[in-house]
Structures are given as structure tokens and as C-alpha cells.
Design a protein around this motif. Structure first.
Motif, PDB file in Angstrom:
ATOM      1  N   GLN A 118      17.341  -4.498  29.924  1.00 26.98           N
ATOM      2  CA  GLN A 118      18.336  -4.159  28.914  1.00 26.98           C
ATOM      3  C   GLN A 118      19.382  -3.225  29.522  1.00 26.98           C
ATOM      4  N   GLN A 119      20.610  -3.329  29.011  1.00 25.06           N
ATOM      5  CA  GLN A 119      21.654  -2.411  29.452  1.00 25.06           C
ATOM      6  C   GLN A 119      21.415  -1.032  28.851  1.00 25.06           C
ATOM      7  N   THR A 120      21.589  -0.011  29.671  1.00 27.52           N
ATOM      8  CA  THR A 120      21.527   1.370  29.205  1.00 27.52           C
ATOM      9  C   THR A 120      22.866   2.027  29.488  1.00 27.52           C
ATOM     10  N   ARG A 121      23.508   2.546  28.474  1.00 23.79           N
ATOM     11  CA  ARG A 121      24.836   3.132  28.622  1.00 23.79           C
ATOM     12  C   ARG A 121      24.782   4.422  29.442  1.00 23.79           C
ATOM     13  N   LYS A 122      25.849   4.666  30.170  1.00 23.14           N
ATOM     14  CA  LYS A 122      25.917   5.891  30.971  1.00 23.14           C
ATOM     15  C   LYS A 122      25.878   7.131  30.102  1.00 23.14           C
ATOM     16  N   ASP A 123      26.588   7.111  28.956  1.00 17.17           N
ATOM     17  CA  ASP A 123      26.586   8.301  28.113  1.00 17.17           C
ATOM     18  C   ASP A 123      25.202   8.585  27.536  1.00 17.17           C
ATOM     19  N   THR A 124      24.392   7.525  27.336  1.00 12.28           N
ATOM     20  CA  THR A 124      23.010   7.725  26.898  1.00 12.28           C
ATOM     21  C   THR A 124      22.212   8.465  27.971  1.00 12.28           C
ATOM     22  N   LEU A 125      22.400   8.068  29.222  1.00 13.29           N
ATOM     23  CA  LEU A 125      21.687   8.716  30.323  1.00 13.29           C
ATOM     24  C   LEU A 125      22.148  10.161  30.514  1.00 13.29           C
ATOM     25  N   ILE A 126      23.436  10.393  30.349  1.00 13.33           N
ATOM     26  CA  ILE A 126      23.967  11.755  30.460  1.00 13.33           C
ATOM     27  C   ILE A 126      23.350  12.650  29.390  1.00 13.33           C
ATOM     28  N   GLU A 127      23.312  12.163  28.166  1.00 12.96           N
ATOM     29  CA  GLU A 127      22.758  12.953  27.063  1.00 12.96           C
ATOM     30  C   GLU A 127      21.277  13.219  27.272  1.00 12.96           C
ATOM     31  N   LEU A 128      20.589  12.277  27.879  1.00 13.98           N
ATOM     32  CA  LEU A 128      19.154  12.426  28.135  1.00 13.98           C
ATOM     33  C   LEU A 128      18.879  13.437  29.248  1.00 13.98           C
ATOM     34  N   LEU A 129      19.640  13.348  30.342  1.00 13.36           N
ATOM     35  CA  LEU A 129      19.295  14.087  31.557  1.00 13.36           C
ATOM     36  C   LEU A 129      20.092  15.369  31.776  1.00 13.36           C
ATOM     37  N   TRP A 130      21.359  15.367  31.416  1.00 12.95           N
ATOM     38  CA  TRP A 130      22.199  16.541  31.687  1.00 12.95           C
ATOM     39  C   TRP A 130      23.059  16.899  30.471  1.00 12.95           C
ATOM     40  N   PRO A 131      22.467  17.086  29.311  1.00  8.86           N
ATOM     41  CA  PRO A 131      23.272  17.335  28.100  1.00  8.86           C
ATOM     42  C   PRO A 131      24.019  18.659  28.135  1.00  8.86           C
ATOM     43  N   GLU A 132      23.561  19.592  28.962  1.00  5.75           N
ATOM     44  CA  GLU A 132      24.149  20.934  28.959  1.00  5.75           C
ATOM     45  C   GLU A 132      25.349  21.055  29.900  1.00  5.75           C
ATOM     46  N   LEU A 133      25.607  20.016  30.720  1.00  5.93           N
ATOM     47  CA  LEU A 133      26.660  20.112  31.725  1.00  5.93           C
ATOM     48  C   LEU A 133      27.971  19.518  31.233  1.00  5.93           C
ATOM     49  N   ALA A 134      29.055  19.962  31.850  1.00  2.00           N
ATOM     50  CA  ALA A 134      30.370  19.387  31.564  1.00  2.00           C
ATOM     51  C   ALA A 134      30.385  17.927  32.009  1.00  2.00           C
ATOM     52  N   PRO A 135      31.167  17.074  31.327  1.00  7.15           N
ATOM     53  CA  PRO A 135      31.172  15.641  31.653  1.00  7.15           C
ATOM     54  C   PRO A 135      31.434  15.331  33.121  1.00  7.15           C
ATOM     55  N   GLU A 136      32.392  16.017  33.727  1.00  8.96           N
ATOM     56  CA  GLU A 136      32.722  15.721  35.125  1.00  8.96           C
ATOM     57  C   GLU A 136      31.511  15.955  36.035  1.00  8.96           C
ATOM     58  N   ARG A 137      30.821  17.066  35.810  1.00  3.60           N
ATOM     59  CA  ARG A 137      29.658  17.385  36.629  1.00  3.60           C
ATOM     60  C   ARG A 137      28.495  16.440  36.345  1.00  3.60           C
ATOM     61  N   SER A 138      28.265  16.124  35.082  1.00  4.50           N
ATOM     62  CA  SER A 138      27.119  15.277  34.721  1.00  4.50           C
ATOM     63  C   SER A 138      27.298  13.847  35.231  1.00  4.50           C
ATOM     64  N   TYR A 139      28.513  13.316  35.158  1.00  2.61           N
ATOM     65  CA  TYR A 139      28.733  11.959  35.667  1.00  2.61           C
ATOM     66  C   TYR A 139      28.592  11.927  37.188  1.00  2.61           C
ATOM     67  N   ALA A 140      29.047  12.975  37.859  1.00  2.00           N
ATOM     68  CA  ALA A 140      28.879  13.033  39.310  1.00  2.00           C
ATOM     69  C   ALA A 140      27.396  13.039  39.673  1.00  2.00           C
ATOM     70  N   LEU A 141      26.593  13.789  38.929  1.00  2.00           N
ATOM     71  CA  LEU A 141      25.146  13.815  39.176  1.00  2.00           C
ATOM     72  C   LEU A 141      24.513  12.465  38.897  1.00  2.00           C
ATOM     73  N   LEU A 142      24.970  11.796  37.836  1.00  5.83           N
ATOM     74  CA  LEU A 142      24.431  10.470  37.519  1.00  5.83           C
ATOM     75  C   LEU A 142      24.704   9.495  38.657  1.00  5.83           C
ATOM     76  N   TYR A 143      25.946   9.454  39.130  1.00  6.57           N
ATOM     77  CA  TYR A 143      26.285   8.516  40.200  1.00  6.57           C
ATOM     78  C   TYR A 143      25.514   8.827  41.482  1.00  6.57           C
ATOM     79  N   THR A 144      25.388  10.122  41.788  1.00  8.32           N
ATOM     80  CA  THR A 144      24.635  10.510  42.986  1.00  8.32           C
ATOM     81  C   THR A 144      23.174  10.098  42.866  1.00  8.32           C
ATOM     82  N   THR A 145      22.586  10.319  41.698  1.00 14.73           N
ATOM     83  CA  THR A 145      21.165  10.014  41.502  1.00 14.73           C
ATOM     84  C   THR A 145      20.917   8.511  41.570  1.00 14.73           C
ATOM     85  N   VAL A 146      21.784   7.720  40.959  1.00 16.30           N
ATOM     86  CA  VAL A 146      21.648   6.263  41.039  1.00 16.30           C
ATOM     87  C   VAL A 146      21.783   5.804  42.486  1.00 16.30           C
TER      88      VAL A 146
END
Length: 382
Positions: A174-202
Motif C-alpha cells: 500500500q502507498q504510505t504518504r510522506k506526511d503520514t511518515l513525518i507525523e509518525l516519526l518526527w512530529p516535533e521537527l520543522a518540515p524542512e528538517r523532517s523531510y530531509a531526515l525522511l529522505y536520508t533514512t529511506v
């Protein structure tokens, strides 16, 4: 070998094009004055190399590299900048090389040689097919990915990487949205930082999977990611697939029941205790609970009450707050004439009920127990 060049300085952009053309052996399929334009075009161009300036407005090269790696994992990144202090950060995002402006022709030739010798990494599926690497994913008790003849475990660089993999595995296919993953893993961070962490982790997960040579893929979708596992065995799926028929009660099927129940070695992601896995954890627990009670009843029915009692105690250890299990154990001990064990279980039940629920056992069980104390030979049911 195809490449694109990204630099906000026109003179530097044209100079890199001139030098690459002079050296030969590489096709320049695109030049861009900013990272966003390059990212918009990368899917159609499909370059193998990105020559990327670091010091750019709006989106700098270090941030852009994470987006390039997320959009096209096989592309090699070569940073080009006038600032030596960026070198360490460049290699933290897995760049193949780092060129300092002004770029000298011999140094650029050396980079091209490195690119030629660094053959593109084959996909996980291709690795698995070529090497015959077998993999097994465990979800019961603790998440692990095991592969190879020695059951080597896939290493998790961080706990967040493990949880990201677990969540995508939980939603496999199933598709999982990026914003869903951000809210799950890094909800406390600013969007720019959280998306950078998501891309690095993937990116890091993909690299680990490719290095292991196993058929797991994390695919890009329009808005997020999708994990596929090809023909890899997942213990949870395999366990449910082998579920015995619920209406089967032949003696020769009892071993099948027992083997199947023993394969449930712990709760779903039990050690990780992910909150988002609670519903699935409960569903699988209830499934095991029902079949374990059915096996205990079948063992008693087929003249093996002691074995049935053993399974009831197993259920009790996993479900210590189930009043029904205490009662089943009491009744089976009573049927075996083991009155002291009936007493012991009722005492434990009273303590559990008062500690956990703040009241004594149900009236039906209390009445049954009172009748047993009056006449131990009674076989009354409530």
C-alpha cells in the motif's frame, strides 16, 4: 554515462560543461541554474551522475542531494563548490566525490575515472536473483530481517530507520504518504528538517537492503512510498496461511494445532511496542487465544486432559487477566480430582480480579466455587 549539471552561476555552469566535453566519455543531458528545476526534470532525463553546486539559494546542494537520492537512488552525486568547509557534510550524504572550484581538468578526469569504476549498484531484486540469497522477516516478538546461510540480520542505523521499515512493512503493498511518515516519526521537527531526515533514512534503508542482496524494495509513489517484498517469507503471513481448519477435531490434527500455536513466539513487534501496531497486535493475540483454548478443549475431549491443562496454563501466562482462563483451569483440575489446585487457582483469581478490576470474581464463578467447597464431587457448571 549521462549527467546533469546544477549550478546557479552561469559561468561555472558553462565551464563545467566545457571541461566535461573536452574530457569526453560522458553525455551532458541537462544544465540547470537551480535545484528545483533539475529535480522536476530528473525523472525524464534519468542521469547516472549529478554534478551539484552546494552554495545555491532557495535549496542548497546538500538538501537537494537528499531529494535526488530519494527520486533516483542509483544516481551518483558529485559536489562542486568553492567552500572547503562543506567537504565533510558532502560525504555525510554519500556523495561519490567533492570538487573544489575552480575545477582543474586533471582533478575532474580523476572523478570521471572514479565514476567509471564505480559501477551502478544492481537492484535488490537483481541481487537476490543472481546470488540466490534467501531472506526471512520476523515480526513476532521482535522485528528482524534475516538473510543468507548464516541468518545474518539486517542492521538498523537508527531506531527511526527500524520503525520506518516496520511501518512500511506493516502497510506492505500500500502507498504510505510522506506526511503520514513525518507525523509518525518526527512530529516535533520543522518540515524542512523532517523531510530531509525522511529522505536520508529511506536512502540508507535502500542501501542496506541492496548490500544484503534481498528482494525488498521501497518504491516511490506519487505522494509517498510503498514497500514490496517479492517472495520473501514473513512469519506473520506464513503463520496465518497455515492456520488449521477451525472445525477440525480429529485426533491426528491435534499435533498440527500444537505446532501452529507454538510458531507464535511472541506478540507482533512486541519488543518495539509500536503504538500504531496495537490493533494488529490485539487481532493476532485473540486469534492465538481462541485456537489455544480450542486445542485445550480438544485434548480433554480426546482423553488427554493433562495436556489440555498444560495449554491452559500457557494461555494464562500470556493472558494473565482473563477470568475465563482461570475458570477453565479450575474446572479441569476439579475434573481430575485435584481440589488443592482448584483452591490455589481461585485464590489467584480473587487477587487478580481485585488488583486489576477492583471487584471480586463474577457471581457465577463464585457460586461454582462455593458449591465445589460444599461438595468436592459436584460437577456443576454455572
Amino acid at each position: 554515462m549521462k549527467c546533469i549539471i546544477v549550478d546557479d552561476e552561469p559561468l561555472a555552469l558553462n565551464d563545467m560543461e566545457r571541461q566535461l566535453t573536452k574530457l569526453g566519455g560522458i553525455e551532458i543531458c541537462g544544465k540547470f541554474g537551480n535545484a528545483k528545476a533539475a529535480l522536476d526534470a530528473i525523472g525524464a532525463l534519468d542521469p547516472q551522475v549529478v554534478f551539484l553546486d552546494i552554495d545555491m539559494p532557495v535549496m542548497n546542494g546538500l538538501e537537494a542531494a537528499l531529494h535526488f537520492q530519494e527520486a533516483l537512488p542509483s544516481a551518483r552525486i558529485v559536489f562542486v563548490t568553492a567552500y572547503q568547509e562543506y567537504a565533510l557534510k558532502a560525504f555525510e550524504v554519500n556523495a561519490l566525490d567533492y570538487l573544489l572550484k575552480p575545477v582543474l581538468l586533471p582533478r575532474l578526469a580523476h572523478t570521471l575515472q572514479r565514476l567509471e569504476s564505480a559501477a551502478p549498484a544492481p537492484s535488490a531484486a537483481a541481487n537476490a536473483e543472481a546470488s540466490g540469497t534467501q531472506a526471512f522477516i520476523r515480526c513476532f516478538s521482535s522485528l528482524s530481517v534475516e538473510y543468507g546461510p548464516n541468518a545474518t540480520q539486517l542492521a538498523w542505523r537508527t531506531n527511526k530507520a527500524q520503525e520506518l521499515f516496520a511501518f512500511l512493512l506493516h502497510r506492505r503493498g500500500q502507498q504510505t504518504r510522506k506526511d503520514t511518515l513525518i507525523e509518525l516519526l518526527w512530529p516535533e521537527l520543522a518540515p524542512e528538517r523532517s523531510y530531509a531526515l525522511l529522505y536520508t533514512t529511506v536512502y540508507q534503508l535502500r542501501k542496506s537492503i541492496e548490500a544484503a542482496g534481498i528482494g525488498i524494495r521501497i518504491l516511490n509513489t506519487k505522494a509517498g512510498y510503498e514497500l514490496t517484498t517479492d517472495d520473501i517469507v514473513i512469519d506473520v503471513d506464513d503463520w496465518e496461511r497455515r492456520m488449521p481448519p477451525a472445525d477440525e477435531n480429529l485426533p491426528d490434527q491435534l499435533q498440527e494445532y500444537e505446532t501452529w500455536l507454538e510458531a507464535f513466539t511472541g506478540d507482533y513487534f512486541e519488543e518495539q511496542d509500536y503504538e500504531w501496531a496495537d490493533a494488529e497486535r490485539r487481532r493476532l493475540r485473540v486469534l492465538w487465544y481462541r485456537y489455544a483454548l480450542r486445542l485445550a478443549a480438544l485434548l480433554e475431549e480426546h482423553g488427554m486432559p493433562a495436556y489440555g491443562l498444560d495449554w491452559l496454563y500457557r494461555v494464562q501466562s500470556r493472558f494473565p487477566y482473563s477470568e475465563d482462563v482461570y475458570f477453565l483451569i479450575m474446572k479441569l483440575h476439579a475434573a481430575l480430582g485435584e481440589n488443592s489446585m482448584v483452591e490455589q487457582q481461585y485464590t489467584l483469581l480473587v487477587k487478580m480480579s481485585e488488583d486489576q478490576y477492583g471487584h471480586p470474581p463474577s457471581a457465577d464463578i463464585a457460586a461454582w466455587y462455593a458449591a465445589r467447597r460444599t461438595d468436592p464431587s459436584a460437577t456443576l457448571d454455572p
